[in-house]
Design a protein around this motif. Structure first.
Motif, PDB file in Angstrom:
ATOM      1  N   MET A  14       0.814  -1.207   0.000  1.00 48.04           N
ATOM      2  CA  MET A  14       0.000   0.000   0.000  1.00 48.04           C
ATOM      3  C   MET A  14       0.850   1.261   0.000  1.00 48.04           C
ATOM      4  O   MET A  14       1.948   1.280   0.562  1.00 48.04           O
ATOM      5  N   ARG A  15       0.292   2.290  -0.629  1.00 48.95           N
ATOM      6  CA  ARG A  15       0.822   3.639  -0.432  1.00 48.95           C
ATOM      7  C   ARG A  15      -0.037   4.326   0.608  1.00 48.95           C
ATOM      8  O   ARG A  15      -1.269   4.257   0.558  1.00 48.95           O
ATOM      9  N   GLY A  16       0.626   4.980   1.535  1.00 48.57           N
ATOM     10  CA  GLY A  16      -0.066   5.811   2.503  1.00 48.57           C
ATOM     11  C   GLY A  16       0.651   7.139   2.556  1.00 48.57           C
ATOM     12  O   GLY A  16       1.845   7.181   2.888  1.00 48.57           O
ATOM     13  N   GLY A  17      -0.010   8.244   2.207  1.00 45.98           N
ATOM     14  CA  GLY A  17       0.675   9.524   2.142  1.00 45.98           C
ATOM     15  C   GLY A  17       1.815   9.458   1.154  1.00 45.98           C
ATOM     16  O   GLY A  17       1.651   8.994   0.021  1.00 45.98           O
ATOM     17  N   THR A  18       3.005   9.867   1.581  1.00 43.01           N
ATOM     18  CA  THR A  18       4.169   9.841   0.692  1.00 43.01           C
ATOM     19  C   THR A  18       5.090   8.655   0.987  1.00 43.01           C
ATOM     20  O   THR A  18       6.280   8.688   0.678  1.00 43.01           O
ATOM     21  N   SER A  19       4.528   7.603   1.575  1.00 41.36           N
ATOM     22  CA  SER A  19       5.290   6.388   1.873  1.00 41.36           C
ATOM     23  C   SER A  19       4.611   5.161   1.261  1.00 41.36           C
ATOM     24  O   SER A  19       3.442   5.208   0.874  1.00 41.36           O
ATOM     25  N   LYS A  20       5.374   4.079   1.178  1.00 46.03           N
ATOM     26  CA  LYS A  20       4.838   2.786   0.763  1.00 46.03           C
ATOM     27  C   LYS A  20       5.318   1.732   1.739  1.00 46.03           C
ATOM     28  O   LYS A  20       6.415   1.835   2.283  1.00 46.03           O
ATOM     29  N   GLY A  21       4.493   0.690   1.928  1.00 42.57           N
ATOM     30  CA  GLY A  21       4.910  -0.373   2.832  1.00 42.57           C
ATOM     31  C   GLY A  21       4.143  -1.651   2.579  1.00 42.57           C
ATOM     32  O   GLY A  21       3.113  -1.667   1.887  1.00 42.57           O
ATOM     33  N   VAL A  22       4.638  -2.737   3.154  1.00 47.98           N
ATOM     34  CA  VAL A  22       3.987  -4.037   3.066  1.00 47.98           C
ATOM     35  C   VAL A  22       3.161  -4.233   4.335  1.00 47.98           C
ATOM     36  O   VAL A  22       3.689  -4.165   5.448  1.00 47.98           O
ATOM     37  N   PHE A  23       1.854  -4.458   4.156  1.00 51.31           N
ATOM     38  CA  PHE A  23       0.911  -4.601   5.266  1.00 51.31           C
ATOM     39  C   PHE A  23       0.547  -6.064   5.473  1.00 51.31           C
ATOM     40  O   PHE A  23       0.296  -6.800   4.510  1.00 51.31           O
ATOM     41  N   PHE A  24       0.486  -6.463   6.747  1.00 50.49           N
ATOM     42  CA  PHE A  24       0.104  -7.818   7.117  1.00 50.49           C
ATOM     43  C   PHE A  24      -0.988  -7.780   8.173  1.00 50.49           C
ATOM     44  O   PHE A  24      -0.986  -6.906   9.042  1.00 50.49           O
TER      45      PHE A  24
END
Length: 397
Positions: A14-24
């Motif tokens: 996911m992108r959230g704001g100006t960041s991206k990450g792997v969600f579990f």
């Protein structure tokens, strides 16, 4: 020779704001990784592709920047009046550790959407059309975040016309409230908003100099210094700093001694393994500049300039938690942030960052000589980029 097969784990990118990450979802992790510890850290590092001495994270989901080397674990909350527990892990790019010491304000904007889409919010609370309020327990710092997630036809709305500088395409607006964001429970001041007890300190940094500094625990522990005191104007873009190894070393030294002064570490050597917190930022009065996108930012359109470093590099926009610190410090007369914004009573500020501008509001009050902030407010956007499974070699855990 026997080869260990890969294992696959349900995940969402996911992108959230100006960041991206792997969600579990916590329940989807292998049992040994459902609890904090070495197994969980090894799993997340391998997912992201760290540690990578090449600094590229080619063999993982990371994007080789502080904004894209991130992981999130979400679970149904056992706490009263909360929907989900949210745990954030900042994965070091080139070193073998995950920093759990703080929150990610940008990815906070994606947690509510992820929780709704993943079935972690009671379906009876989700309207067919409208907004669902998701109460999030931020487990890293023991704080409450309220996300107002737009819903269309019973599902999370991700597309829209809300524009966020630092993000190329518009999306749906997600409003965030960070409740009681000050006091992270650390520091010489007993976990107070200002751990040194002062709005402004003289921060002595051996071999570098002595600087006026506002050191605050709000959103995320942050050290603010004046741009002109360290030889900058406040209009710098990433290449002006990230390509200067000497400058980055100076910033890291200032950050380390600030962390020591704030009581976040007990000796300077500990700063190397605590890269996520505190943040270091520099502020200046408004000036015209051209953002990294080519957009012209006029001094008349902003209240102040802020540049912040994350994980040792100048951030391309602004960390959400640092924005909370900016809004809080701006609301308190006498801080360096407040002075850069021309002083006075400020309930909201619009600041210029490398990618453009951002508005953040905060409600701060003083009682018996102690400052407190009830909440900070900002808008972000979030979007699912990919969902399915991530795979890692089975011998990692």
């Amino acid at each position: 020779m026997a080869h260990v097969p890969q294992i696959k784990i349900p995940a969402t990118y996911m992108r959230g704001g100006t960041s991206k990450g792997v969600f579990f979802r916590l329940q989807d992790l292998p049992p040994a990784a459902q609890v904090p510890g070495e197994v969980r850290d090894k799993l997340l590092m391998r997912v992201i592709g760290s540690p990578d001495p090449y600094g590229k994270q080619i063999d993982g989901m990371g994007g080789a920047t502080s904004s894209t080397s991130k992981t999130v674990i979400v679970a149904k909350s056992s706490r009263p009046d909360h929907d989900v527990d949210y745990l954030f892990g900042q994965v070091s790019i080139d070193k073998p550790f995950v920093d759990w010491s703080g929150n990610c304000g940008n990815l906070s904007s994606a947690v509510g959407s992820f929780a709704v889409a993943s079935g972690l919010v009671d379906a009876s609370r989700i309207p067919q059309n409208g907004t669902v309020t998701v109460r999030i327990w931020q487990a890293n710092i023991s704080k409450t975040i309220i996300a107002h997630v737009p819903i269309t036809n019973g599902e999370v709305q991700e597309t829209g016309d809300f524009e966020l500088d630092g993000v190329t395409f518009p999306a749906a607006e997600v409003q965030l409230e960070f409740l009681d964001p000050a006091d992270e429970g650390e520091g010489e001041g007993g976990g107070s908003m200002f751990p040194t007890g002062n709005l402004v300190d003289d921060l002595e940094v051996p071999g570098v100099g002595t600087f006026k500094a506002t050191m605050i625990n709000a959103g995320i522990p942050t050290i603010f210094v004046n741009a002109e005191d360290i030889g900058y104007t406040g209009t710098e873009l990433q290449e002006a700093i990230n390509g200067d190894a000497d400058a980055l070393a100076r910033f890291e030294t200032i950050r380390a001694y600030g962390a020591l002064r704030m009581g976040l570490i007990k000796n300077i050597d500990e700063a190397a393994k605590r890269q996520h917190t505190p943040k270091i930022a520099f502020v200046a009065k408004p000036k015209d500049y051209v953002a990294s996108s080519g957009k012209e930012v006029k001094a008349s359109d902003i209240d102040l300039l802020v540049r912040a470093l994350s994980m040792g590099k100048l951030h391309h926009a602004m960390m959400g938690t640092a924005a909370v610190a900016i809004g809080t410090a701006a609301a308190i007369r006498g801080t360096l942030v407040n002075q850069a914004a021309s002083g006075g009573e400020l309930n909201a500020v619009r600041f210029g960052h490398p990618s453009g501008t951002l508005r953040v509001g905060a409600e701060a009050t003083q009682a018996n000589g102690e400052w407190s902030v009830t909440k900070a407010i900002m808008s972000r956007s979030a979007r699912v980029l990919m969902e399915g499974w991530v795979r890692i070699p089975g011998d990692v855990i």
